[in-house]
Design an enzyme around this catalytic site. Structure first.
Site, mmCIF file in Angstrom:
data_model
loop_
_atom_site.group_PDB
_atom_site.id
_atom_site.type_symbol
_atom_site.label_atom_id
_atom_site.label_comp_id
_atom_site.label_asym_id
_atom_site.label_seq_id
_atom_site.Cartn_x
_atom_site.Cartn_y
_atom_site.Cartn_z
ATOM 1 C CE1 TYR A 1 8.057 19.231 3.937
ATOM 2 C CE2 TYR A 1 10.361 18.646 4.161
ATOM 3 C CZ TYR A 1 9.167 19.041 4.730
ATOM 4 O OH TYR A 1 9.082 19.247 6.073
ATOM 5 N NE ARG B 1 4.061 3.472 10.798
ATOM 6 C CZ ARG B 1 4.869 4.198 10.009
ATOM 7 N NH1 ARG B 1 5.808 4.952 10.527
ATOM 8 N NH2 ARG B 1 4.712 4.170 8.713
ATOM 9 C CG HIS C 1 -1.564 1.317 1.518
ATOM 10 N ND1 HIS C 1 -2.555 1.864 0.737
ATOM 11 C CD2 HIS C 1 -1.338 2.232 2.500
ATOM 12 C CE1 HIS C 1 -2.914 3.040 1.221
ATOM 13 N NE2 HIS C 1 -2.181 3.304 2.289
ATOM 14 C CB SER D 1 -0.179 28.734 -5.161
ATOM 15 O OG SER D 1 0.314 28.244 -3.957
ATOM 16 C CB SER E 1 10.380 6.330 -14.232
ATOM 17 O OG SER E 1 9.256 7.128 -14.485
ATOM 18 C CB SER E 2 11.385 9.804 -10.282
ATOM 19 O OG SER E 2 10.334 9.048 -9.857
ATOM 20 C CG ASP F 1 5.925 18.083 -26.599
ATOM 21 O OD1 ASP F 1 6.140 17.674 -25.437
ATOM 22 O OD2 ASP F 1 5.311 17.428 -27.453
ATOM 23 C CE LYS G 1 5.132 27.046 -0.159
ATOM 24 N NZ LYS G 1 4.545 27.583 -1.399
ATOM 25 C CG HIS H 1 12.058 14.918 11.637
ATOM 26 N ND1 HIS H 1 11.925 16.111 10.983
ATOM 27 C CD2 HIS H 1 11.429 14.015 10.854
ATOM 28 C CE1 HIS H 1 11.255 15.921 9.854
ATOM 29 N NE2 HIS H 1 10.949 14.657 9.761
ATOM 30 C CG HIS H 2 11.632 10.542 9.438
ATOM 31 N ND1 HIS H 2 10.297 10.425 9.152
ATOM 32 C CD2 HIS H 2 12.056 11.607 8.716
ATOM 33 C CE1 HIS H 2 9.932 11.355 8.289
ATOM 34 N NE2 HIS H 2 10.988 12.092 8.010
ATOM 35 C CG HIS I 1 11.958 14.997 5.787
ATOM 36 N ND1 HIS I 1 10.953 14.518 6.582
ATOM 37 C CD2 HIS I 1 11.660 16.287 5.549
ATOM 38 C CE1 HIS I 1 10.097 15.491 6.837
ATOM 39 N NE2 HIS I 1 10.508 16.577 6.228
ATOM 40 C CD GLU J 1 9.527 10.307 -2.575
ATOM 41 O OE1 GLU J 1 10.475 10.628 -3.300
ATOM 42 O OE2 GLU J 1 8.402 9.969 -3.000
ATOM 43 C CD1 TRP K 1 6.015 3.705 4.179
ATOM 44 C CD2 TRP K 1 7.357 4.524 2.588
ATOM 45 N NE1 TRP K 1 6.323 4.999 4.511
ATOM 46 C CE2 TRP K 1 7.142 5.528 3.556
ATOM 47 C CE3 TRP K 1 8.171 4.812 1.489
ATOM 48 C CZ2 TRP K 1 7.708 6.795 3.461
ATOM 49 C CZ3 TRP K 1 8.731 6.081 1.407
ATOM 50 C CH2 TRP K 1 8.504 7.059 2.375
ATOM 51 C CB THR L 1 4.796 25.097 6.412
ATOM 52 O OG1 THR L 1 6.015 24.407 6.158
ATOM 53 C CG2 THR L 1 3.646 24.288 5.893
#
Lengths: 195, 544, 371
Positions: B272, B465, B91, B283, B184-185, B120, B346, B317-318, B268, B270, B156, B343
């Site tokens: 963002y 979790r 998932h 926006s 690909s990314s 293009d 924004k 922080h993870h 991290h 990732e 994950w 943040t």
């Protein structure tokens, strides 16, 4: 249509792509460079309780007679290795600056030759910066024949600049097998694979 | 690369049927499947990305439904723990790498050239290749479900050594598929950077670009910076598993904690990567329906850039409970808290844009407003998680699950849906069905909150979790969460219905489909013809 | 404050009372650190609530006041440097105010010095092992909730999944230093009431500490995904008065000595089978299944396993020393000679594996301390 990009634009695109590719390659190399960098970082900051894996020289300084630090020694085995590792003393009390020796006995209780290494870890991790190992069996692999015993000393020193709030230092050795393990082929170990 | 193009298989298409998203389902062009396999047109590739992302969203969603069905009540009823772990892992992987990221790339493909007045993408053939890597990557990933030993089951975040020494045999395929998705990314990011930097219409400066383009430019740089690190980490895993190295194995002098440092150094930023383009979409939408220019355009750009830079300084922080030294805990706590500042800027800017506007509430605006509110709630729990001592209690509980689902579902996913509703008239020439869209919106908002809000309580009360079974005091929270999840899941079928109906017909949209819309895409006809801006449009720089 | 938060939410949702009784919020806990963390949590929570009210208030005011349907005309401002600087600075000040108490708490949490008792906590798929350093007392702590409760065949107890066979016993009012490590994958030892959560990393040692203020039973779980039975390795701590703790420690040593005595005598097959079934149920059945069928390929079947049945030495070696690089741990230091002999005997005679062999504890003991 894209085919109509002017020469300048084409050159611009080519330049952008070249730069991003260089950045990409750089980052990929950087990811691998992080591995040794991390080790250096760990040794400089004591992160993670890692200790040096080479013999260090004694720092000649007078022992700090006012402070006593308890050094706890713990030994652990791991799966797939029929060895025992015993510290002759489980706890020593030392003055910072003073060097001390603890003897260990390795014994192979299995019926095959095997190779293993004792991997050290120190807690609190801040203490690992101040723990100097002058001699240690943990610097290299040990190879023992069936039933063979082997005695080895650990000579260490806690330097005087050990932070005042550290009163107990725990040094843990975990024995890990380094060779492929017994060669027995059978169906019960479908996963444990190389064991 | 762009200079020698093959003859376009689609050149003879009429304008009317060319730009339709999902048009392939009902439309059989002269070249059939080959048209889609070989297309180098940014609009068609954009549609392919979006369709791919939507199918992954449903596959990942089905996995989530399996998880929620098992957690509906205590005890093991439907699946065994091994399979449960495979479901949570798949998932996460599918939603992150298969649904959210490709959806943003799809939107970028469609809209970046249109918003900067380019004909293009800069590298059209590369664009085709980077899309077709994705179906291969995810077919490979999904095929691990039927392999002996099952699919990846280590979450994950695939922490070593659970993902190396103790992993199922399918892990090598998982690594390979992640490599493909990563390539690909990266190719997508190179293309987007090259397009934005080189193909802006004459007269459009960087600070004239729409915020969607800006946020995507910054995101693309993040991708270039961190995807190679992910590739490095999984390569090290591959070496550890198959070639006897010991990067992450303490027995051979390695360190499992190193894995986490490397993973989160990628992970991290990732996070963002999955939220910055969402900021861009919102926006763009809010000023349109407030009929008022975006407040603080420049500070929005600076805030986005500072979030991107800060994202490289907060990874640990993870890992607050992994045994970091005090100094590291403090550093990462402070740097993480600092992210709240840009943040916050924004959010304040969006609200000030609403202030004294002339507001209407079409479906894209509804989703954008829900984004602002619910993303901010996710931001609050993020701030709480940043407080390292409190994180010792929050870490690895459902509180964290609630937090990141708040920023990713009503955050990233709602922004993507807002974008789809916003640009559907441009893609298909028809407005989405208003009533159905409103039903979709309200059911989604209620479903999302019903699903994820009780998770805060379950986590605070002590539920870890990634568990298939739980103690009785968590039963009520989990039942509500599961009901909400089913509701949210089913209501997404409405989304498919809206999109399909919109492709087939509906109220005709003019070129400028929303009266407050200002960007360049609204100057081309709706639906957008296959080829647009073949001569660069005139651009008056006073837009922002 | 807690009551306001609880009452407010209860009013919003109208859920059953059982949820309220069990708590919506982080427990206050029974240590000074857990109290500090709880108050930190509540402070930040309320700060967020206040910010939320202001921000969402402004937003919803705008949404209602400036609707086009009410005839609102759009104004034309789009930047204001002073305002933008102010709303950058105010959050910074709030953050500094949050960081100060958080830093102080963190410093306390990191000071594990001068502990009265050191306990080593070792995570193992899927149980915890506790050893009291310097006391020669060590034991493993396994899930005690029966499988039939998990499958739903019998009713679930109040402490479903949070019950162990041997809880960790700790004295109150004493500083206990906890050293964490793991035998296999990363686990995380967590008891919410003690506010201790620390990863147990294989090959490395982490430390944390706790000083419990009130006697009682405190329950928690493994918090880091550690494989199949991650949900089934609870932590239970029984905190007792220091005198009771000393008595308990003495009893444990006595019991260990008693067990030593049992090693030397000859055991009957039935006796070993009975003891072995017990050990198998708590330790082995989670992977190899109660009927010995295993779940290949990760966990091989034991019923009808020819390699194991033909060669008792191999069987004993696998159980005693484990298999490196797999989920099979070494039980040499986890189980005593009697338990090892019993469980091996059981595996060689249960589920149709009728070898008729009784493995004697004395032989295992010889193997264990050959030194």
């Amino acid at each position: 249509m894209t085919g109509q990009h002017s020469g300048d634009t084409r050159k611009g695109i080519r330049r952008t792509v070249a730069r991003t590719l260089v950045a990409l390659a750089g980052m990929f190399v950087f990811a691998f460079a992080l591995v040794p960098l991390y080790d250096v970082f760990c040794q400089v900051t004591g992160l993670n309780g890692k200790t040096s894996n080479q013999a260090q020289a004694l720092v000649h300084e007078a022992a700090d007679q006012d402070r006593v630090v308890t050094m706890q020694i713990i030994t652990r085995g791991s799966s797939g290795l029929p060895w025992s590792l015993e510290a002759h003393t489980r706890q020593v009390r030392v003055h910072p600056g003073q060097s001390a020796e603890v003897d260990f006995t390795f014994e192979n209780l299995g019926d095959e030759v095997s190779v293993a290494r004792a991997v050290p870890s120190v807690s609190p991790s801040e203490a690992s910066l101040h723990l100097r190992k002058l001699a240690c069996f943990c610097f290299q692999n040990q190879r023992l024949a069936p039933g063979e015993r082997f005695e080895a000393p650990l000579v260490f020193q806690l330097t005087r600049d050990l932070p005042d709030d550290i009163k107990t230092v725990t040094l843990v050795y975990t024995l890990y097998r380094q060779d492929a393990g017994p060669s027995r082929e059978n169906g019960t170990q479908a996963l444990g694979g190389d064991a | 690369m762009a200079s020698h193009l093959p003859p376009r298989p689609t050149a003879q298409h009429s304008q009317a049927d060319a730009g339709g998203m999902a048009a392939d389902e009902h439309h059989h062009g002269p070249r059939g499947l080959k048209r889609w396999l070989l297309t180098t047109n940014h609009k068609e590739i954009g549609s392919l990305y979006l369709i791919f992302s939507l199918s992954m969203f449903f596959i990942g969603g089905i996995f989530a439904m399996v998880v929620r069905a098992e957690l509906f009540q205590p005890g093991l009823q439907l699946v065994q723990p091994e399979f449960f772990n495979q479901m949570t892992t798949m998932h996460g992987l599918i939603m992150v790498f298969g649904a959210v990221m490709p959806a943003f790339v799809g939107l970028a493909n469609w809209m970046v050239p249109l918003q900067i007045g380019a004909p293009d993408m800069a590298l059209p053939r590369l664009n085709n290749f980077s899309f077709w890597l994705l179906p291969v990557a995810f077919a490979l990933l999904l095929s691990t479900l039927v392999m002996p030993g099952g699919a990846p089951d280590f979450g994950w975040t695939f922490y070593a050594p659970l993902s190396t020494t103790y992993a199922p045999p399918s892990t090598t395929f998982f690594i390979f598929s992640l490599h493909l998705a990563g390539i690909s990314s990266i190719l997508g990011a190179i293309n987007i950077i090259a397009t934005i930097l080189n193909l802006r219409t004459p007269g459009m400066r960087m600070m004239d670009m729409s915020l969607f383009v800006w946020t995507w430019l910054i995101t693309a740089f993040l991708l270039i910076a961190v995807m190679p690190v992910l590739a490095g980490v999984i390569t090290m895993m591959l070496l550890d598993i198959n070639f006897g190295t010991s990067f992450f194995n303490a027995a051979g002098g390695g360190d499992p904690v190193l894995f986490q440092h490397l993973f989160w150094f990628f992970g991290h930023p990732e996070v963002y990567i999955m939220i910055l383009p969402a900021f861009g979409i919102v926006s763009v939408i809010i000023p349109t329906f407030a009929r008022k220019r975006l407040f603080g355009y420049a500070s929005m750009v600076y805030a986005t850039a500072s979030i991107a830079i800060l994202s490289f300084l907060v990874w640990a922080h993870h890992m607050f409970v992994v045994g970091l030294p005090l100094v590291a805990e403090l550093f990462f706590m402070y740097s993480t808290m600092l992210i709240a500042v840009p943040t916050g800027v924004k959010v304040f800017n969006w609200i000030t844009t609403l202030f004294r506007g002339s507001l209407t509430f079409e479906p894209p605006m509804l989703f954008a407003l829900a984004f602002v509110v619910l993303f901010t709630i996710g931001g609050f729990s993020g701030l709480m998680l940043a407080i390292s001592p409190a994180d010792f209690q929050y870490h690895d509980t459902y509180f964290v699950v609630a937090h990141f689902h708040y920023v990713l579902v009503p955050g990233a996913v709602f922004a993507i849906m807002a974008g789809v509703y916003y640009w559907l008239p441009k893609w298909t020439g028809h407005y989405p069905h208003t009533r159905l869209s409103q039903w979709h919106f309200w059911l989604s908002v209620i479903g999302v909150n019903l699903t994820f809000f009780p998770m805060h309580f379950a986590g605070l009360a002590g539920m870890p979790r990634r568990i298939p079974d739980y103690a009785l005091q968590f039963a009520d929270f989990n039942m509500i969460t599961s009901i909400g999840a089913f509701m949210f899941g089913i209501s997404q079928l409405l989304f498919v219905a809206v999109v399909v109906l919109c492709v087939r017909g509906g109220e005709k949209a003019p070129a400028k489909a929303w009266d407050g819309a200002e960007d360049l895409e609204w100057t081309v006809p709706s639906p957008a013809p296959l080829h647009t801006f073949e001569t660069p449009p005139r651009f008056e720089p006073d837009r922002h | 404050m807690r009551r306001v938060w609880t009452a407010g939410l209860a009013a919003c949702s109208g859920l059953s009372g059982s949820v309220l009784a069990n708590g919506w919020n982080m427990p206050v806990g029974v240590t000074d650190v857990s109290r500090e963390i709880h108050s930190l949590h509540m402070t930040i929570f309320w700060i967020c609530v206040v910010i939320g009210v202001v921000v969402f208030g402004a937003m919803f005011y705008s949404l209602f006041r400036y609707r086009r349907s009410r005839g609102a005309k759009a104004a034309n401002f789009h930047e204001h440097t002073t305002v933008e600087v102010i709303w950058t600075l105010i959050p910074i000040l709030i953050l500094v105010a949050m960081a100060i108490p958080a830093t102080a708490t963190l410093k306390t949490m990191y000071d594990a010095s001068e502990a009265d008792l050191d306990v080593m906590v070792t995570g193992q798929q899927w149980r915890w092992r506790y050893s009291y350093l310097g006391e020669d007392v060590a034991f493993t702590s396994n899930l005690a909730t029966s499988r039939s409760q998990v499958s739903g065949e019998s009713a679930k107890d109040e402490n479903y999944l949070l019950e162990v066979d041997e809880p960790l016993v700790l004295p109150v009012d004493r500083k206990v230093r906890l050293l964490m490590t793991s035998d296999d994958v990363i686990h995380s030892w967590w008891v919410p009431d003690l506010a201790v959560k620390q990863d147990a990393v294989p090959g490395f040692v982490n430390e944390n500490w706790v000083r419990i203020n009130e006697p009682g039973i405190y329950r928690g779980q493994c918090a880091e995904l550690c494989g199949r039975d991650h949900a089934f390795m609870p932590v239970v701590v029984r905190a007792v008065e220091p005198e009771r703790f000393d008595e308990w420690l003495a009893e444990r040593k006595e019991a260990a000595a008693q067990a030593e005595l049992g090693v030397d005598r000859e055991w009957e097959l039935d006796e070993l089978m009975e003891r072995g079934e017990q050990v198998y149920g708590t330790i082995c059945a989670s992977c190899h299944q109660p009927d010995g069928s295993g779940s290949p390929p990760a966990f091989p079947a034991l019923a009808g396993n020819q390699a194991m049945l033909e060669d008792p030495d191999y069987h004993i070696d696998t159980v005693v020393n484990g298999v490196s690089g797999s989920a099979m741990p070494a039980f040499r230091s986890t189980l005593n000679a009697v338990e090892l002999a019993a469980v091996i005997t059981y595996e060689r005679n249960a589920w149709g594996n009728e070898t008729g062999e009784a493995i004697q504890p004395a032989d295992i003991a010889e193997l264990l301390d050959e030194q």
